[in-house]
Design an enzyme around this catalytic site. Structure first.
Site, PDB file in Angstrom:
ATOM      1  CG  ASP A 116       5.637   3.753   3.690  1.00 32.11           C
ATOM      2  OD1 ASP A 116       6.270   2.923   3.006  1.00 32.11           O
ATOM      3  OD2 ASP A 116       4.422   3.624   3.958  1.00 32.11           O
ATOM      4  CE  LYS A 168      -0.213  -5.323   4.759  1.00 27.25           C
ATOM      5  NZ  LYS A 168      -0.474  -3.876   4.718  1.00 27.25           N
ATOM      6  CG  ASP A 224       6.360  -0.096   8.259  1.00 21.45           C
ATOM      7  OD1 ASP A 224       5.436   0.712   8.482  1.00 21.45           O
ATOM      8  OD2 ASP A 224       6.423  -1.222   8.791  1.00 21.45           O
TER       9      ASP A 224
END
Length: 240
Positions: A116, A168, A224
């Site tokens: 992806d 993240k 992505d």
């Protein structure tokens, strides 16, 4: 143990295409993420084109959610590529799916790509660098303006050894992130516990810090399609 492949045409390429795509479900409700249409064709075909241009001949597709659609659409070939399928019967995560495909892998090392995302870099140069370093595990890194969505990958500036993964959301400035492309020795894949749900990014790679895990800083343009916002940018990003 087989010697590392010196030519890209010797490599088996694995594309991880089994994700559930929950964040993209509103935009792509009826198919796996890798079949999301971009400029009138499945996103997966852009990865096929990239690796075919580099010289790959053998591709293993690790499929899961709605994976039969991928098989039905492409069968066992895409232009000059030979396609083989490794189908998980229950979700195994990126690492678990990779471990499941091990018996099908013919080369050492093997190229692994997230299905992806795409990084527009010269993959042959990555292989040359990987071989020159005698690396057992190399992560392709690219620089982005906003790291918070991806998490930063820190490397030693001299040796290129990965020293730290930041979660993240931990940094909002620019920096180097995982571009979702890897060169791994078969023996490293074999170490992944079979039959377990495991993530390469969250569990396996951090456990390999201190064992020679390297980061190849490419800087190639990266996209992505994991969120509706990034998926909307795909048409312009992959335009002529």
């Amino acid at each position: 143990m087989p010697e590392p492949a010196q030519k890209f045409s010797d490599l088996t390429t694995i594309i991880l295409a089994g994700g559930l795509g929950t964040r993209l479900r509103d935009s792509v409700p009826d198919r796996p993420k890798v079949l999301a249409e971009v400029r009138g064709r499945p996103f997966l075909t852009y990865l096929f084109d990239q690796i075919q241009e580099a010289g790959t001949r053998e591709v293993i597709l690790c499929t899961g959610y709605l994976g039969e659609q991928i098989d039905n659409l492409f069968g066992d070939t895409y232009m000059s590529l030979k396609l083989t399928y490794s189908r998980e019967r229950e979700p195994l995560g990126t690492a678990g799916a990779l471990r499941l495909a091990l018996p099908l892998i013919k080369s050492n090392p093997v190229l692994i790509m997230n299905g992806d995302s795409i990084c527009l870099t010269d993959l042959k140069d990555m292989l040359k660098w990987h071989d020159s370093k005698k690396s057992q595990a190399t992560i392709l890194l690219t620089r982005v303006a906003e790291m918070s969505r991806y998490g930063q990958v820190q490397t030693d500036p001299v040796s290129s050894v990965v020293t730290r993964f930041e979660e993240k959301g931990s940094a909002s400035e620019s920096g180097w992130v995982n571009a979702g492309v890897y060169l791994l020795a078969r023996k490293m894949i074999k170490e992944i516990p079979a039959g377990s749900f495991l993530s390469l990014e969250e569990q396996i790679f951090p456990s390999w810090i201190g064992r020679g895990l390297l980061g190849y800083q490419s800087g190639g343009p990266f996209l992505d399609i994991g969120t509706p916002e990034s998926y909307k940018r795909a048409s312009e990003f992959l335009g002529d």
